[in-house]
Design a protein around this motif. Structure first.
Motif, PDB file in Angstrom:
ATOM      1  N   TYR A   1     -11.486  11.527  -1.159  1.00 39.53           N
ATOM      2  CA  TYR A   1      -9.918  11.559  -1.111  1.00 39.53           C
ATOM      3  C   TYR A   1      -9.603  11.916   0.311  1.00 39.53           C
ATOM      4  O   TYR A   1      -9.684  12.930   0.606  1.00 39.53           O
ATOM      5  CB  TYR A   1      -9.521  12.435  -2.175  1.00 39.53           C
ATOM      6  CG  TYR A   1      -7.919  12.445  -2.350  1.00 39.53           C
ATOM      7  CD1 TYR A   1      -7.475  11.696  -3.252  1.00 39.53           C
ATOM      8  CD2 TYR A   1      -7.256  13.215  -1.475  1.00 39.53           C
ATOM      9  CE1 TYR A   1      -5.885  11.573  -3.783  1.00 39.53           C
ATOM     10  CE2 TYR A   1      -5.697  13.104  -1.765  1.00 39.53           C
ATOM     11  CZ  TYR A   1      -5.276  12.213  -2.693  1.00 39.53           C
ATOM     12  OH  TYR A   1      -3.770  12.226  -2.614  1.00 39.53           O
TER      13      TYR A   1
ATOM     14  N   ALA B   1      -6.641   5.325   3.301  1.00 34.16           N
ATOM     15  CA  ALA B   1      -6.166   6.791   2.718  1.00 34.16           C
ATOM     16  C   ALA B   1      -5.069   6.689   1.550  1.00 34.16           C
ATOM     17  O   ALA B   1      -4.482   5.683   1.327  1.00 34.16           O
ATOM     18  CB  ALA B   1      -5.432   7.507   3.923  1.00 34.16           C
ATOM     19  N   GLN B   2      -5.374   7.816   0.865  1.00 28.68           N
ATOM     20  CA  GLN B   2      -4.696   8.045  -0.375  1.00 28.68           C
ATOM     21  C   GLN B   2      -3.402   8.488  -0.400  1.00 28.68           C
ATOM     22  O   GLN B   2      -2.380   8.825  -1.133  1.00 28.68           O
ATOM     23  CB  GLN B   2      -5.488   8.462  -1.566  1.00 28.68           C
ATOM     24  CG  GLN B   2      -6.474   7.865  -2.234  1.00 28.68           C
ATOM     25  CD  GLN B   2      -7.873   8.092  -1.402  1.00 28.68           C
ATOM     26  OE1 GLN B   2      -8.067   8.507  -0.199  1.00 28.68           O
ATOM     27  NE2 GLN B   2      -8.958   7.781  -2.283  1.00 28.68           N
ATOM     28  N   GLU B   3      -3.285   9.193   0.704  1.00 23.12           N
ATOM     29  CA  GLU B   3      -2.070  10.111   1.084  1.00 23.12           C
ATOM     30  C   GLU B   3      -1.897  10.443   2.470  1.00 23.12           C
ATOM     31  O   GLU B   3      -2.661  10.318   3.350  1.00 23.12           O
ATOM     32  CB  GLU B   3      -2.403  11.555   0.624  1.00 23.12           C
ATOM     33  CG  GLU B   3      -1.123  12.499   0.551  1.00 23.12           C
ATOM     34  CD  GLU B   3      -1.526  13.668  -0.324  1.00 23.12           C
ATOM     35  OE1 GLU B   3      -0.554  14.639  -0.136  1.00 23.12           O
ATOM     36  OE2 GLU B   3      -2.285  13.562  -1.177  1.00 23.12           O
ATOM     37  N   LEU B   4      -0.492  10.504   2.709  1.00 23.51           N
ATOM     38  CA  LEU B   4       0.023  10.748   4.420  1.00 23.51           C
ATOM     39  C   LEU B   4       0.682  11.950   4.381  1.00 23.51           C
ATOM     40  O   LEU B   4       1.553  12.233   3.697  1.00 23.51           O
ATOM     41  CB  LEU B   4       0.706   9.580   4.734  1.00 23.51           C
ATOM     42  CG  LEU B   4       1.503   9.599   6.170  1.00 23.51           C
ATOM     43  CD1 LEU B   4       0.282   9.658   7.214  1.00 23.51           C
ATOM     44  CD2 LEU B   4       2.473   8.647   6.476  1.00 23.51           C
TER      45      LEU B   4
ATOM     46  N   GLU C   1       1.944   0.323   6.653  1.00 23.97           N
ATOM     47  CA  GLU C   1       1.116  -0.793   5.851  1.00 23.97           C
ATOM     48  C   GLU C   1      -0.126  -0.721   6.702  1.00 23.97           C
ATOM     49  O   GLU C   1      -1.421  -0.880   5.979  1.00 23.97           O
ATOM     50  CB  GLU C   1       1.762  -1.993   5.548  1.00 23.97           C
ATOM     51  CG  GLU C   1       2.763  -1.900   4.626  1.00 23.97           C
ATOM     52  CD  GLU C   1       2.243  -1.847   3.314  1.00 23.97           C
ATOM     53  OE1 GLU C   1       1.323  -2.714   2.972  1.00 23.97           O
ATOM     54  OE2 GLU C   1       2.446  -1.078   2.382  1.00 23.97           O
TER      55      GLU C   1
ATOM     56  N   LEU D   1       0.761  -1.191   0.031  1.00 20.33           N
ATOM     57  CA  LEU D   1      -0.086   0.044   0.176  1.00 20.33           C
ATOM     58  C   LEU D   1       0.897   1.235  -0.134  1.00 20.33           C
ATOM     59  O   LEU D   1       0.471   2.312  -0.587  1.00 20.33           O
ATOM     60  CB  LEU D   1      -0.906   0.028   1.227  1.00 20.33           C
ATOM     61  CG  LEU D   1      -2.053  -0.982   1.061  1.00 20.33           C
ATOM     62  CD1 LEU D   1      -2.877  -1.207   2.518  1.00 20.33           C
ATOM     63  CD2 LEU D   1      -2.919  -0.868   0.082  1.00 20.33           C
ATOM     64  N   ILE D   2       1.926   1.059   0.667  1.00 21.44           N
ATOM     65  CA  ILE D   2       2.871   2.392   0.582  1.00 21.44           C
ATOM     66  C   ILE D   2       3.206   2.761  -0.861  1.00 21.44           C
ATOM     67  O   ILE D   2       3.274   4.079  -1.102  1.00 21.44           O
ATOM     68  CB  ILE D   2       4.311   1.907   1.279  1.00 21.44           C
ATOM     69  CG1 ILE D   2       3.966   1.761   2.845  1.00 21.44           C
ATOM     70  CG2 ILE D   2       5.179   3.259   1.227  1.00 21.44           C
ATOM     71  CD1 ILE D   2       5.194   1.202   3.662  1.00 21.44           C
TER      72      ILE D   2
ATOM     73  N   THR E   1       0.609   5.122  -2.236  1.00 21.33           N
ATOM     74  CA  THR E   1       0.354   6.109  -1.343  1.00 21.33           C
ATOM     75  C   THR E   1       1.191   7.360  -1.539  1.00 21.33           C
ATOM     76  O   THR E   1       2.483   7.166  -1.851  1.00 21.33           O
ATOM     77  CB  THR E   1       0.528   5.740   0.155  1.00 21.33           C
ATOM     78  OG1 THR E   1      -0.548   4.799   0.215  1.00 21.33           O
ATOM     79  CG2 THR E   1      -0.115   7.085   0.898  1.00 21.33           C
ATOM     80  N   ARG E   2       0.628   8.641  -1.735  1.00 19.21           N
ATOM     81  CA  ARG E   2       1.468   9.895  -1.723  1.00 19.21           C
ATOM     82  C   ARG E   2       1.915  10.372  -0.621  1.00 19.21           C
ATOM     83  O   ARG E   2       1.126  10.009   0.644  1.00 19.21           O
ATOM     84  CB  ARG E   2       0.696  11.031  -2.353  1.00 19.21           C
ATOM     85  CG  ARG E   2       0.131  10.726  -4.081  1.00 19.21           C
ATOM     86  CD  ARG E   2      -0.616  11.844  -4.384  1.00 19.21           C
ATOM     87  NE  ARG E   2      -0.903  11.879  -5.733  1.00 19.21           N
ATOM     88  CZ  ARG E   2      -2.021  12.496  -6.187  1.00 19.21           C
ATOM     89  NH1 ARG E   2      -3.158  13.049  -5.657  1.00 19.21           N
ATOM     90  NH2 ARG E   2      -1.755  12.677  -7.617  1.00 19.21           N
TER      91      ARG E   2
ATOM     92  N   LEU F   1      -2.297   2.249   6.530  1.00 21.79           N
ATOM     93  CA  LEU F   1      -3.012   2.410   5.309  1.00 21.79           C
ATOM     94  C   LEU F   1      -3.918   1.494   4.996  1.00 21.79           C
ATOM     95  O   LEU F   1      -4.911   1.738   4.344  1.00 21.79           O
ATOM     96  CB  LEU F   1      -1.848   2.612   4.422  1.00 21.79           C
ATOM     97  CG  LEU F   1      -0.823   3.619   4.262  1.00 21.79           C
ATOM     98  CD1 LEU F   1       0.197   3.522   3.294  1.00 21.79           C
ATOM     99  CD2 LEU F   1      -1.637   4.975   4.113  1.00 21.79           C
TER     100      LEU F   1
END
Length: 339
Positions: A218, A304-307, A296, A4-5, A8-9, A299
């Motif tokens: 998002y 989530a799409q971004e951290l 991981e 997943l990392i 992800t942004r 997420l």
């Protein structure tokens, strides 16, 4: 296994924290330099914040600071996390972001929050009170109208009208529902209380209405991530901020960040110690392998799409090393077996 990392942004929020023995001007210059450094590391966005009258924070004018950051960088997206909309007239906010987008096309984000000041004195100085946060939804609609050219006033916001500046809502509490109904991306910063964070995310996704700004939900989750060679070194990165928060809870003022060694030598009261120890927990911190596994998990739980990483500490070299190690995790997706 697909990590997943890798999907992800990863972005950065810097609050221009001051450090003991350093000036506000140094903190602001450090922010600009830090933006250049994380751009080289491949982070997606760099956001700055709005705080008024806080001794330990130099960032009080986010659109001004965002202009300095955007002018000093080349490719990274630049924005605010966020502009506190109740403190400003929506027309003026639209004009400020219109100028930024005109100068740095395709690189500007408009993160918007609901806070109205840290203390009663600050709110009075701003000409605001706590109830002004209740008008956030209407203020947000008005702000977006200026960009769409649909304001009922007959006035046109120049140069904002017709420009596309992606809006994000900092969505604590009622903000999640506001973001969902407006069809906007949501930023939620509650890694230390993941059950509450998940409830906010679920609420947002349930209520989300597609809009010209976002066709589907998002989610950006925000929090502290500290990466170091050892778990002990990662914990030391957390110490200055943990003490600063503990001090603010017990003394009513938010101090500059002190060195970790100084904090560890302090004779704390029982109340201070309780807040301090609590401030060291709930974050994502450890070695690269440990942090990769924790990321991981988070997420997977949140989808989530971004951290948006918000880590602050006294030692700027150690801070940059933490972001460098995190970038290496993202780039290499380091997920070896870990017990």
């Amino acid at each position: 296994m697909t990590s997943l990392i890798s999907a992800t942004r990863f972005s950065v929020l810097d609050r221009s924290r001051t450090r003991e023995g350093h000036t506000n001007a140094e903190a602001l210059r450090d922010t600009v330099r830090f933006a250049q450094q994380v751009e080289e590391l491949g982070y997606h966005r760099f956001w700055v914040s709005e705080h008024h009258g806080v001794p330990g924070v130099a960032g009080s004018a986010p659109t001004v600071l965002a202009a300095a950051v955007a002018g000093a960088t080349r490719t990274i997206r630049v924005g605010t996390g966020g502009v506190m909309l109740p403190n400003h007239r929506p027309l003026v906010v639209a004009e400020q972001f219109g100028v930024l987008e005109s100068l740095f096309p395709g690189r500007i984000d408009m993160g918007l929050g609901r806070s109205v000041g840290f203390t009663d004195g600050v709110r009075k100085a701003l000409g605001r009170d706590k109830d002004d946060a209740d008008d956030f939804s209407a203020q947000l609609d008005e702000l977006l109208d200026w960009f769409r050219g649909t304001s009922p006033t007959g006035v046109h916001a120049r140069p904002a009208e017709g420009l596309t500046v992606p809006p994000f809502v900092l969505a604590m509490g009622e903000g999640a529902a506001i973001a969902a109904r407006a069809g906007l991306p949501m930023v939620i910063g509650d890694l230390r209380n993941r059950d509450r964070m998940q409830r906010g995310i679920d609420h947002y996704r349930t209520l989300f209405r597609p809009s010209p700004w976002a066709a589907e939900p998002y989610v950006v989750i925000s929090g502290t991530v500290a990466v170091a060679a050892t778990p002990e070194d990662a914990r030391r990165l957390l110490i200055p901020e943990a003490w600063s928060m503990a001090y603010s809870r017990t003394h009513g003022t938010f101090p500059p960040l002190p060195p970790a060694d100084l904090v560890e030598s302090l004779a704390m009261t029982a109340k201070e110690r309780g807040f301090y120890e609590s401030g060291l927990t709930g974050h994502i911190a450890g070695t690269e392998e440990q942090v990769a596994h924790e990321l991981e998990t988070v997420l997977k739980e949140t989808g989530a799409q971004e951290l948006l990483v918000t880590t602050s500490t006294y030692d700027r070299d150690a801070l940059l090393d933490s972001y460098r190690r995190l970038a290496r995790i993202v780039d290499g997706v380091r997920i070896p077996p870990f017990a």
